[in-house]
Structures are given as structure tokens and as C-alpha cells.
Design an enzyme around this catalytic site. Structure first.
Site, short mmCIF file in Angstrom:
data_model
loop_
_atom_site.label_atom_id
_atom_site.label_comp_id
_atom_site.label_asym_id
_atom_site.label_seq_id
_atom_site.Cartn_x
_atom_site.Cartn_y
_atom_site.Cartn_z
N ASP A 299 36.91 50.69 72.32
CA ASP A 299 37.41 51.50 71.20
C ASP A 299 37.03 50.75 69.93
OD1 ASP A 299 38.62 52.86 69.19
OD2 ASP A 299 40.68 52.46 69.83
N LYS B 270 45.78 54.74 78.65
CA LYS B 270 45.43 53.59 77.81
C LYS B 270 46.75 53.07 77.26
CE LYS B 270 43.02 52.48 73.54
NZ LYS B 270 42.43 53.02 72.32
N LYS C 211 47.60 61.27 72.16
CA LYS C 211 48.70 60.45 71.64
C LYS C 211 49.78 61.42 71.19
CE LYS C 211 45.87 56.66 69.81
NZ LYS C 211 45.22 56.16 68.59
N GLU D 126 48.44 44.66 70.94
CA GLU D 126 48.46 45.39 72.21
C GLU D 126 48.35 44.48 73.42
OE1 GLU D 126 45.65 48.56 71.75
OE2 GLU D 126 46.74 49.38 70.05
N GLU E 238 35.37 55.04 72.78
CA GLU E 238 36.28 55.87 71.99
C GLU E 238 35.98 55.66 70.50
OE1 GLU E 238 40.93 55.37 70.77
OE2 GLU E 238 40.38 54.91 72.83
N GLN F 183 37.57 47.19 67.54
CA GLN F 183 39.01 47.01 67.71
C GLN F 183 39.46 46.65 69.12
OE1 GLN F 183 41.53 49.29 64.93
NE2 GLN F 183 42.30 50.24 66.77
N ASP G 20 39.28 60.20 69.28
CA ASP G 20 40.67 59.88 68.97
C ASP G 20 40.93 60.29 67.52
OD1 ASP G 20 43.17 58.84 68.52
OD2 ASP G 20 42.52 56.75 68.48
N ARG H 35 50.45 53.62 71.32
CA ARG H 35 50.03 53.24 69.98
C ARG H 35 50.20 51.73 69.86
NH1 ARG H 35 49.10 57.62 66.49
NH2 ARG H 35 47.63 56.11 65.68
N SER H 36 49.67 51.14 68.79
CA SER H 36 49.78 49.68 68.67
C SER H 36 51.21 49.24 68.39
CB SER H 36 48.81 49.15 67.61
OG SER H 36 48.93 49.90 66.44
#
Length: 433
Positions: free
Chosen positions: A243, A392, A341, A206, A289, A164, A316, A370-371
Site C-alpha cells: 500500500d 487487512k 473501510k 499498525e 493498493e 506506506q 482505497d 484503520r491506523s
């Protein structure tokens, strides 16, 4: 006195993916107010706090958040109005009590978090402080080493890359501002390289590029090429962080990892561990991650035993910012870092508790976006308040990502000579080379 909550307002706004999200205003008796908007994720952990969505397919494809808004107005607000905004723990506990479920499914984590963050911002403003000063007190002076997303694959793109996120970390920078400059230079250099190879340079959720690369390895190779071409040394000035979001690749029935976007190859847990061990030898990777799936605790243990003393292994989906899962990980010796998060758990108080637990166990913590993001910059203040030393928050493009970096640049300027940027030394959970 003026610091009691007078009114709470809530509204449905739009996030960076065009989906509705919750924004709340907490207004104090003297007119001071704090405003906060919550983000949402594309790949979500099965144990995450519940983001309440309306489910009415005729409105916003079922993604409306009017139920969460109503919960703020009709359930949360009447209980919190009159309470002191300066007692964050009491505010958060009251909301947890009103919800009464382990995953916040009654009121919605999106409703609870919006009010939790807005309360902290209102309290800070009332005291004449910045949110990072209010939440972090005298310790709030460490600027984070950023993980900047520059290539997207998997669920965040439409290409043949399984993993990802491919990120860069300017570990050799002396200040946060310099780190952002270094990352931006690599980002622009990479764009030129991709363009020269005939790849598309459109960006994903992102802000990273999502070119249709031929393999997972090619993603690492073009990043290394960009780091060198920008005038930096891979592994010394700038390292790679990944990630892979392997929960998205894992089939719980067969217990295999399927490289579904590229070769369709199926790997056992042991083979996946070996895969990462080879990559860590081959490329200047400092952090992975979700290297194993959230259900694959045995695989996680094997991965930690194999390379946990060499690189940062971040949980995560595995931990979902939850102290009960983190406690299990610490007891089992699984991973050595946690991704934080705020919307995975739902309140600032619980977020602080998770970071505290991680630090006590020698685990690092990374504050994350978050995205689906908004222009809200609370996490920039939060990472300085928590002193985790890592953030991040996406790429060097898209205002929803840049807003956080710009806020950190402002904080660094405000802190003047007391500002610290720790670069590579933030990785205290691994052996430093």
C-alpha cells in the site's frame, strides 16, 4: 417482544494512537446490548465520510468527539429508540435521513457508524447468534487471507521509505490459524534480520517495523530474505502486498509523484506506472493498493491496463468504500479490487452495498482496519459475514491489531469442518499463474 431499541448510550474513549474516538451501546428492551467503537485513519481520502471532531485545541489537541457523542444522544437516539434492532437497513436509512449530507458531515460518520455496528451486535446477541452469523447468514464460512503489515514507511513512520505499507500474505496456508503462524514466523525472523543489520525494530501505528532503510527496494529485499529464512518460498507460500498510499506523494499542481522521503525524484503518471510494472516483475508482489493517486484517474487507467491482469489493484483513497466512485471505476475499467473501510462510508448497510457491487463486477473486496484502532473486533466478524476472503488489519504485534486475528481464530474454531480458507484463490480478479 424485547428486540426494540430501548436506549442508546455513547461515550468518548481512546484509540490506539491516544486520540479520542466514539463508542456506542445499543440497549434493547430485554436488556441485551451491543457495543461498538469506531476507528480513524492517518492518511484519509478526500472523499471520505466526515469524522466529526470538536476542533477545540485546548482539549485533546482539537480531536475530541463530544459533538459526535451529543449527536448520538440528542438526535439519533430519540429517533431510533422504539425501532426494531432486527431491521438493520431501516436503522441505517433513518440515520442517513437524519444527517442528510453526502459525506455525513452533519452528524458525523463516527457517530452514525458506532450506532450502526452496535445495533447489529445487539440484534445478533438477542437472536443468540455471533455477529458474523447474523450478518452473513448461511454463507458465513470463509476465513480471510490476511494482509499482514510488517514494514511501515511514508506517513506511518519517520524513515526514508516512501511507501506506506509493505505486507505479507500467506497464500499457501491451508487454514487461517496456519496463515497467522506463518506470518508471525516471518515477522519474528524479519525482526532478527533488521536487528542484525543495525536497524531499529520499534513498531509503527499498525504494528509493522519502521526501520530507517536506505531505499524502497531494500524493504522488499529484507522481506524476501525473512520469508526464505523462515522456511517459506516467496510468491508460493507467502506473497508481498503493498500500500504505497501514493495520494500522499502526488502533487496535483504539477501532476507529478514526488518520492519525498527518499530520493526526492519526481515521476510522471507514466513513469509511476512503469515503476510498478518493474517491481511486479522483480518481486513476488500479488497486490498493490493505491498505486496511483486518488485524483489521477488517467494514471489509474494506465496502471490497470498495464498490470491489472497480473496482480490485484486495490482502490482505497480512489473509491473510499463509496458505491458512486466504485461505479465510475467499474465503468472506466480502473482497478480490480476495493478496500472496504466501514468508517469511510459510515453504515453497515452501505458497506454491504459496496461489496455487492464489487462482486457483481468481478472486483475483489478487502475488509480493512484503520491506523487508529481500538479493541473492537467487528471487522473480523464482518469479513466472514461478507465472504470477501481478504482482511487487512495490521501486523503481528499490538493488541489493537491482534484482537481481530484472535477473533478470526475463534470463528474458525467455531465453524469447525465448515470453515474454508481460500489462500491464493481469493484473487479471482487476476489471471492465476
Amino acid at each position: 417482544m424485547g428486540f426494540h431499541i430501548y436506549e442508546i448510550k455513547a461515550r468518548q474513549i481512546i484509540d490506539s494512537r491516544g486520540n479520542p474516538t466514539v463508542e456506542a451501546d445499543v440497549i434493547l428492551e430485554d436488556g441485551t446490548y451491543g457495543r461498538a467503537a469506531v476507528p480513524s485513519g492517518a492518511s484519509t481520502g478526500i472523499n471520505e465520510a466526515v469524522e466529526l471532531r470538536d476542533g477545540d485545541k485546548s482539549v485533546y489537541m482539537g480531536k475530541g468527539v463530544l459533538k459526535a457523542i451529543e449527536n448520538i444522544k440528542n438526535i439519533i437516539a430519540p429517533e431510533l429508540e422504539g425501532m426494531s434492532a432486527l431491521n438493520q437497513v431501516a436503522i441505517d436509512r433513518k440515520m442517513l435521513e437524519l444527517d442528510g449530507t453526502p459525506t455525513k458531515e452533519k452528524l458525523g460518520a463516527n457517530a452514525i457508524l458506532a450506532v450502526s455496528m452496535a445495533t447489529a451486535k445487539a440484534a445478533a446477541k438477542y437472536l443468540g447468534l455471533r455477529p458474523y452469523q447474523y450478518l452473513g447468514a448461511y454463507k458465513a464460512n470463509i476465513l480471510p487471507t490476511p494482509m499482514c503489515n510488517i514494514i511501515n514507511g511514508g506517513a506511518h513512520s519517520d524513515n526514508s521509505v516512501d511507501f506506506q505499507e509493505f505486507m505479507i500474505m500467506p497464500i499457501g496456508a491451508k487454514t487461517f490459524s496456519e496463515a497467522i503462524r506463518m506470518a508471525a514466523e516471518v515477522f519474528h525472523t524479519l525482526k532478527g534480520i533488521l536487528s542484525g543489520k543495525g536497524y531499529a525494530t520499534s513498531v509503527g501505528d499498525e504494528g509493522g517495523f519502521a526501520p530507517n532503510l536506505k531505499s524502497n527496494e531494500e524493504a522488499c529485499e529484507v522481506i524476501i530474505e525473512a520469508i526464505k529464512k523462515a522456511g517459506y518460498e516467496p510468491g508460493k507460500d507467502i506473497a508481498i502486498a503493498l500500500d504505497p498510499a501514493t495520494s500522499e506523494l502526488y502533487d496535483p499542481k504539477t501532476k507529478k509523484y514526488v518520492l519525498k522521503w527518499s530520493t526526492k525524484e519526481e515521476l510522471t503518471s507514466e513513469q509511476m506506472v512503469e515503476y510498478w510494472a518493474k517491481w511486479v516483475e522483480k518481486y513476488p508482489i500479488i497486490s498493490i493498493e493505491d498505486g496511483m493517486a486518488e485524483e489521477d484517474w488517467d494514471g489509474w487507467k494506465k496502471l490497470t491496463d498495464k498490470i491489472g491482469n497480473k496482480i490485484q489493484l486495490v482502490g482505497d483513497d480512489l473509491f473510499v468504500t463509496n458505491t458512486s466512485f466504485l461505479k465510475k471505476g467499474i465503468e472506466m475499467g480502473v482497478a480490480n479490487s476495493i478496500l472496504i473501510k466501514v468508517n469511510q462510508i459510515g453504515t453497515l448497510t452501505e458497506t454491504f452495498e459496496a461489496v455487492e457491487m464489487a462482486k457483481k463486477a468481478g472486483y475483489t473486496a478487502i475488509v480493512s482496519h484503520r491506523s487508529g484502532e481500538t479493541e473492537d473486533t467487528t471487522i473480523a466478524d464482518l469479513v466472514v459475514a461478507l465472504g470477501t476472503g481478504q482482511i487487512k488489519t495490521g501486523s503481528l504485534s499490538r493488541t489493537d491489531r491482534i484482537a481481530k486475528y484472535n477473533q478470526l481464530i475463534r470463528i474458525e474454531e467455531e465453524l469447525e469442518t465448515t470453515a474454508e480458507y481460500h489462500g491464493k484463490s481469493v484473487f479471482y480478479s487476476i489471471k492465476q499463474k
